[in-house]
Scaffold this motif. Sequence first.
Motif, PDB file in Angstrom:
ATOM      1  N   LEU A   1      24.191 -22.773  -3.522  1.00 41.63           N
ATOM      2  CA  LEU A   1      24.296 -22.889  -4.971  1.00 41.63           C
ATOM      3  C   LEU A   1      25.741 -22.777  -5.437  1.00 41.63           C
ATOM      4  N   SER A   2      26.477 -21.818  -4.876  1.00 45.42           N
ATOM      5  CA  SER A   2      27.865 -21.640  -5.290  1.00 45.42           C
ATOM      6  C   SER A   2      28.621 -20.851  -4.236  1.00 45.42           C
ATOM      7  N   GLU A   3      29.940 -20.960  -4.287  1.00 41.74           N
ATOM      8  CA  GLU A   3      30.838 -20.231  -3.402  1.00 41.74           C
ATOM      9  C   GLU A   3      31.886 -19.546  -4.266  1.00 41.74           C
ATOM     10  N   VAL A   4      32.026 -18.222  -4.101  1.00 40.33           N
ATOM     11  CA  VAL A   4      32.909 -17.425  -4.945  1.00 40.33           C
ATOM     12  C   VAL A   4      33.911 -16.702  -4.058  1.00 40.33           C
ATOM     13  N   GLU A   5      35.184 -16.822  -4.391  1.00 42.94           N
ATOM     14  CA  GLU A   5      36.223 -16.129  -3.630  1.00 42.94           C
ATOM     15  C   GLU A   5      36.429 -14.734  -4.217  1.00 42.94           C
ATOM     16  N   ILE A   6      36.551 -13.751  -3.322  1.00 42.47           N
ATOM     17  CA  ILE A   6      36.795 -12.367  -3.727  1.00 42.47           C
ATOM     18  C   ILE A   6      38.294 -12.104  -3.595  1.00 42.47           C
ATOM     19  N   LYS A   7      38.920 -11.808  -4.703  1.00 43.80           N
ATOM     20  CA  LYS A   7      40.369 -11.588  -4.719  1.00 43.80           C
ATOM     21  C   LYS A   7      40.666 -10.135  -5.062  1.00 43.80           C
ATOM     22  N   GLY A   8      41.829  -9.676  -4.554  1.00 43.43           N
ATOM     23  CA  GLY A   8      42.316  -8.359  -4.939  1.00 43.43           C
ATOM     24  C   GLY A   8      43.029  -8.456  -6.269  1.00 43.43           C
ATOM     25  N   SER A   9      43.599  -7.359  -6.735  1.00 47.84           N
ATOM     26  CA  SER A   9      44.333  -7.335  -7.999  1.00 47.84           C
ATOM     27  C   SER A   9      45.571  -6.486  -7.821  1.00 47.84           C
ATOM     28  N   LYS A  10      46.323  -6.416  -8.875  1.00 47.48           N
ATOM     29  CA  LYS A  10      47.544  -5.615  -8.805  1.00 47.48           C
ATOM     30  C   LYS A  10      47.223  -4.126  -8.664  1.00 47.48           C
TER      31      LYS A  10
ATOM     32  N   GLY B   1      49.415  -7.581   4.662  1.00 52.79           N
ATOM     33  CA  GLY B   1      48.440  -8.093   5.597  1.00 52.79           C
ATOM     34  C   GLY B   1      47.248  -8.692   4.890  1.00 52.79           C
ATOM     35  N   VAL B   2      46.269  -9.135   5.695  1.00 51.59           N
ATOM     36  CA  VAL B   2      45.069  -9.779   5.167  1.00 51.59           C
ATOM     37  C   VAL B   2      43.948  -8.760   5.102  1.00 51.59           C
ATOM     38  N   ALA B   3      43.312  -8.657   3.960  1.00 47.30           N
ATOM     39  CA  ALA B   3      42.201  -7.724   3.779  1.00 47.30           C
ATOM     40  C   ALA B   3      40.905  -8.520   3.664  1.00 47.30           C
ATOM     41  N   PHE B   4      39.936  -8.194   4.535  1.00 45.62           N
ATOM     42  CA  PHE B   4      38.636  -8.859   4.487  1.00 45.62           C
ATOM     43  C   PHE B   4      37.712  -8.103   3.535  1.00 45.62           C
ATOM     44  N   ILE B   5      36.608  -8.729   3.261  1.00 45.59           N
ATOM     45  CA  ILE B   5      35.575  -8.061   2.443  1.00 45.59           C
ATOM     46  C   ILE B   5      35.079  -6.846   3.210  1.00 45.59           C
ATOM     47  N   ASN B   6      35.202  -5.689   2.575  1.00 41.92           N
ATOM     48  CA  ASN B   6      34.789  -4.444   3.224  1.00 41.92           C
ATOM     49  C   ASN B   6      33.297  -4.185   3.060  1.00 41.92           C
ATOM     50  N   GLY B   7      32.709  -4.686   1.980  1.00 42.88           N
ATOM     51  CA  GLY B   7      31.288  -4.495   1.755  1.00 42.88           C
ATOM     52  C   GLY B   7      30.853  -5.175   0.481  1.00 42.88           C
ATOM     53  N   PHE B   8      29.542  -5.362   0.338  1.00 39.71           N
ATOM     54  CA  PHE B   8      29.007  -5.932  -0.896  1.00 39.71           C
ATOM     55  C   PHE B   8      27.554  -5.514  -1.040  1.00 39.71           C
TER      56      PHE B   8
ATOM     57  N   ALA C   1      31.259  -6.924  -4.785  1.00 34.20           N
ATOM     58  CA  ALA C   1      31.962  -6.955  -3.505  1.00 34.20           C
ATOM     59  C   ALA C   1      33.320  -6.300  -3.657  1.00 34.20           C
ATOM     60  N   TRP C   2      33.817  -5.719  -2.555  1.00 35.17           N
ATOM     61  CA  TRP C   2      35.136  -5.091  -2.574  1.00 35.17           C
ATOM     62  C   TRP C   2      35.829  -5.345  -1.242  1.00 35.17           C
ATOM     63  N   LEU C   3      37.140  -5.416  -1.287  1.00 36.36           N
ATOM     64  CA  LEU C   3      37.941  -5.683  -0.098  1.00 36.36           C
ATOM     65  C   LEU C   3      38.294  -4.384   0.613  1.00 36.36           C
ATOM     66  N   GLU C   4      38.818  -4.527   1.834  1.00 37.48           N
ATOM     67  CA  GLU C   4      39.261  -3.358   2.582  1.00 37.48           C
ATOM     68  C   GLU C   4      40.416  -2.679   1.851  1.00 37.48           C
ATOM     69  N   ALA C   5      40.401  -1.341   1.843  1.00 37.50           N
ATOM     70  CA  ALA C   5      41.448  -0.518   1.235  1.00 37.50           C
ATOM     71  C   ALA C   5      41.706  -0.896  -0.221  1.00 37.50           C
ATOM     72  N   SER C   6      40.658  -1.352  -0.913  1.00 38.33           N
ATOM     73  CA  SER C   6      40.797  -1.786  -2.295  1.00 38.33           C
ATOM     74  C   SER C   6      40.160  -0.775  -3.231  1.00 38.33           C
ATOM     75  N   LYS C   7      40.738  -0.654  -4.425  1.00 37.55           N
ATOM     76  CA  LYS C   7      40.186   0.205  -5.464  1.00 37.55           C
ATOM     77  C   LYS C   7      39.356  -0.571  -6.486  1.00 37.55           C
ATOM     78  N   ASP C   8      39.234  -1.886  -6.255  1.00 41.26           N
ATOM     79  CA  ASP C   8      38.547  -2.741  -7.219  1.00 41.26           C
ATOM     80  C   ASP C   8      37.243  -3.287  -6.648  1.00 41.26           C
TER      81      ASP C   8
END
Length: 1290
Positions: free
Chosen positions: A607-616, A623-630, A639-646
């Motif tokens: 149905l759709s493809e959504v990119e998960i981005k970090g923020s400031k 380095g590259v951070a993968f999706i840590n969980g969703f 969803a949130w990235l590795e070592a991300s607060k968002d």
Amino acid sequence: MGPETDPVVIVRYIGSSQLSTDLRTLLQSICEQIAINYRCLIHFLPNKIQEMRELLINLLGESSFHRPLVIILDAMEQLSDADEARKLWWLPVHLPRTVRIVVSTLPNKHGILQKLRHLIHDETYYVELIQRDRKVCSQMLKQQLLGVKRKVTSGQQIYVNEALAKCTLPMFVNLIYREVVHWRSHKDVDDKSLCSTVHESIEQLFYSVENKLGQRFVFRALGYVTMAKAGLTEVELEDILSLDNIVLGDVIVPSYLKNPLRISYDLVAKLKEELEGYLVERQVRNVTLMVWANRHLHLIAQKLYLSNEEDVHQMHSLLAEYFLGAWSGGRKKIFTYDNNHFTSLNISHHKNPHHQQSHEKTSSDKYSYDRQTPEQPWVFQCNLLEPDIFFVNHRKMTELVYHLTRSGRTDDLMFGVIMNFSWLYTMIKIGQFEKAITDIDLAYTCSQEKELKFLATTLRSIKVKVLKNPASLSAELQQRLLPVVTSLPKLRHLLLECDKDGPKYCSIVPLHSSMDVTYSPERLPLCSSYIQIVEILPTLAPNIVLVALEDGSISTWDVESRQLLRQIDTARSVVLGIRLTTDEKYLVVATTKNTLLIYDNHKSCLLSEVEIKGSKHSGVTGGVAFINGFTLSTHHALAWLEASKDVSVIDLVYGWPLYQFHCWYEVTCVQCSPDGMYAFCGQYLNTTSVFHLGNGEKLSTVTSEFSGGFVKSILVLDTLNQMVMIDNEGSLSVWNTKEITNPKLMEDYDCRGDESEVVGIELSEDQRSILICKARSIEVLDTKIWKMLEKFKAKRTERFVAAVLSKNGQSIVASMENTSSIFVWRRDSGQCMASLIEISGAIVKLIKSAHHNLLLSVASSGVLSVWDIDIITAMSNIDKTGKKIQTLQLTGREDYVFTMDGSEAVHKWNFSTGFIETVFKHEGMVENCVLTSSGDLMVTSDDKSSQYIWQTNTGENIFRINGQRISQLLITHNDQFVVSLCEQNASRVWRLATGHKVCNILVSLQNALITTANTFLVGTSKNKLLAVSLWSGSVSKKFVCDDGISIVNFKLIPDCPDCVVFITSTETVFIWSVADESVCRRVQLPANFLKNLEDFQISPNGKLGIVSKGDENINVLDLHSGKLRLVHAAGIIWRQKLSRDGRYLVYVCFRNCDEDDEAGVVSNLIVMRLADGKSIGTCSLYKTPTFLSLSQRALNIIIGFEDGSIGTYTVVDRVDAALKIKIATSNSRQIVNNASQKVRPKCGNHSFKTVADCTWRESTEVFSRDSPINVSDSGEGESTTPTKKTEVLQ
């Protein structure tokens, strides 16, 4: 063949009925007809189709020159392709000289003719039936008309010739004859007067019958004949039509409504007359059935009368009711008279030009009338006392399952057939075991009831046993079904059926079964190694799972059938994880490209493809951070990235990002509330922030006191308005979320200490318990009081992989690292109740499906197994002490059993439920135990030289005596006095009520018994049989053997209080009168008879003695005549018990080594009726027995086993009709009747008194208090010495 021969002709019209196209049915019917005609005996019908062919070939040899055999098989192309019938491998090619087989087939259908030419090369054996010339057909028609003195005019002949020019088939000629035979010479005919094809002529034939007999009647009558699997008898058709309100509404005049309400037989007779030659009679299993003579008739009848699905469903349902016997025995069925209730039959679709619809309307009136339909038992018995002599109701066997399946009546199929003991027993008895399994599998396919699946597995496991001895079916089923009936409640119906009909064939009825449940899961190989498996998700549908592999494929599997239903390819993206929404509408996939792929789960389309981005604000510095969980809520993906607060929030419906949640610390987990309104974001430093999913607003942030770790998991207890934060070390904090903007801390629970990581967390179904599985321990907490209820620690070298709770929360199912087993622990006792081996390798992952209470396990070999938690936890319903049962005592009321297993405890079992209710703990190992008649008091002794008196109802140790080690304890029949025998010191007789000594016994006695009059204590001492007075302790009577002769065994005779029967080492049996001190009778046994004496039993009247020597023979000794009768047992006898009335012998024998393996059978429990020496009941024992006991009142059998469990059984001899009420009133069946009894009672543990109340010295006793303690609550008289009067408490 000559004029003097008497040939046997067997004709089969393949395709004339549904059964006739089945190869197995065809071969079986031919074999049976040959056997009947040549008077051969078929010992059994083979199950395998190849063996059925061999039977046919053997039977062909029974023909002779005087009685040759001719087999005619018409329309071979109509055979179904089952068993590869169309390949003709089954057709005998080389025939005896007195056998001929004639077959017919269409030349270009299924290649039958080509296969025949390959088998038989000689062309002289083939005759082609060419179409006849029109003139020949015209001449045949003319001859038929002349036979009834009729002919057609020349003008009419023109149209007859035109019809014959279009078709010259013999059937068409016959149909034309039926039409023109009624023409008059003045009748005007044209080109539409006669049909041009066979099918049109058949339709015209049916329309003419409808005009004569009534459309509704013909519609239903021919519909029933057509849809029947093998046809119908005249009587059956009349009965079925009498049940059909639609037919009755057409043929019955309202003023003639009366009981019984039936159609007239002459309607069926007229129908047969009108269709003579087309609706023909065939003999099937000695029953005359009406079937269609030709498959074209069947096709047209199906087209005209079975085209409306609603009507077909209704007719199948009525046929099912008839063969169920639903309206037999005077049961009345409601009749509604309404002229318009036939409109659903869709008769207007008929192309009958003569049909005129009726538009008359009348009011509907309901009445109930007896239709006088017959009972439909599975078998017809001639003599109720000989249940194995019966005639099978083949009509019910053939038709019922078929019509129940077609009508969708799954409950009737389940409870009326599959769960019917008579059906199961009959199918096994007539050699149709595999057919029964097939029917059960069919019922499971229709209903998906797991009880049916378990029943099929159970029957397969006892196949060898029940085929060898069908009478044991009820006992075998009850043993295996009783442990799981609380988890699979629909099996209760079959258990009640076994109770009702089982005793006709087997007199042993299991009341409580301790048999370990044998269970094998469904297995599905997914890949070569578990490393390739990313994630496995259970679904709402049982046995359907979603599997994501590292190669980017996501597959939907049916585990049961091992079929791949659909597959998604994520364009070679490496999959990090997959999630399903609660309604399973959306499937969300996380990839290493930091995208979420949203799929329509049912259509498998992207149905759709959504990119998960970090923020400031993100904590990622480089380095590259993968999706840590969703995770997913109802309409959102988070969803949130590795070592991300968002945390990014995506709308699932439209597939676009909505907003980001900004947290204080790195996000470790996210959990949404069940209503999809709030999101709880767990972070490092044990902090959780609460956000509103609707607008992205941060509502609150809370931090646990234990701030050293991070939030491992968040549980939302919506019923309690609570949120639970669990950190990586297992500590938890509980917050009240009623005010979501300001959560209040309720409880901080510190679970740190074992320094092991949390590997799994589960909230119980009722939200009352939380299970925290760590690598080194499993903890269960109560959510009401927030306290630890249980804690299970692993051994030093072991680590837990995962653990889950059972549905009722009473058991824990877990797996260990590097082991291939699933373990089941009882929470209340901590005992490991079962260990299930996974043959596919070490278990690396456990996944629980809450939808269907299933457990998915992944083995190291990449094999997925699906376990039913209900069945697994049923194993923990069986109580065990853990050590082999050495002795057991049954109370006088036979409601409780007390067992000793060589430990420091005596266990009190509830006889009805089989549960351990109380444990009596002693200071030392328990050696002896006796009960009062009522069972209210128990006297025990241990190896620490202590004796204990226990109040069994409360569990209190009310009296303790120290000082002497006891070798044997006995209690008088009036419950007043206890005899404590010692080997080293003087034995004592003491009063149970006070603990005071009555007298000392100075002689040493072995195997002592108290006479029924409570006068003497009888026992052996070296070569003497002594009778010691319970009044004075002195030897009153004695029998002394000659030097070198010893007493081997002795028994008291219940009906003769003063008589003792004993056997000496010289193979002599003595009956000795204690009162007269004289020998009443002496019987000499054969030489070397006692070389291997195992057991010796005596009948109550002293007439019979039963001697066991540890071999396969039972020796019955008539003590009056001295005759010895030998009865062969089923195996090597281990233990035997004679019933109190002397009528039955119960024994346990081990299987012979040369017998085939019977699925783990260790030994057999057998009941023999001594009057005729017949075994009236057999039951397999699947554990090693260690103790056998037989009650004296209700003929109950209790067996102790090696694993510390007990099994209880009762004997219900069908000769004793009065005994049958025992099963109906048995409390063991009330477990499944009363829902409140399903809950296991809390087991009480009661310990001994640490301080003795009395200490025995050499000849005195010293009480620890000034006055004796009154331990008696029976209120009996205060006599200080034993009395001669027997006071047996009932």
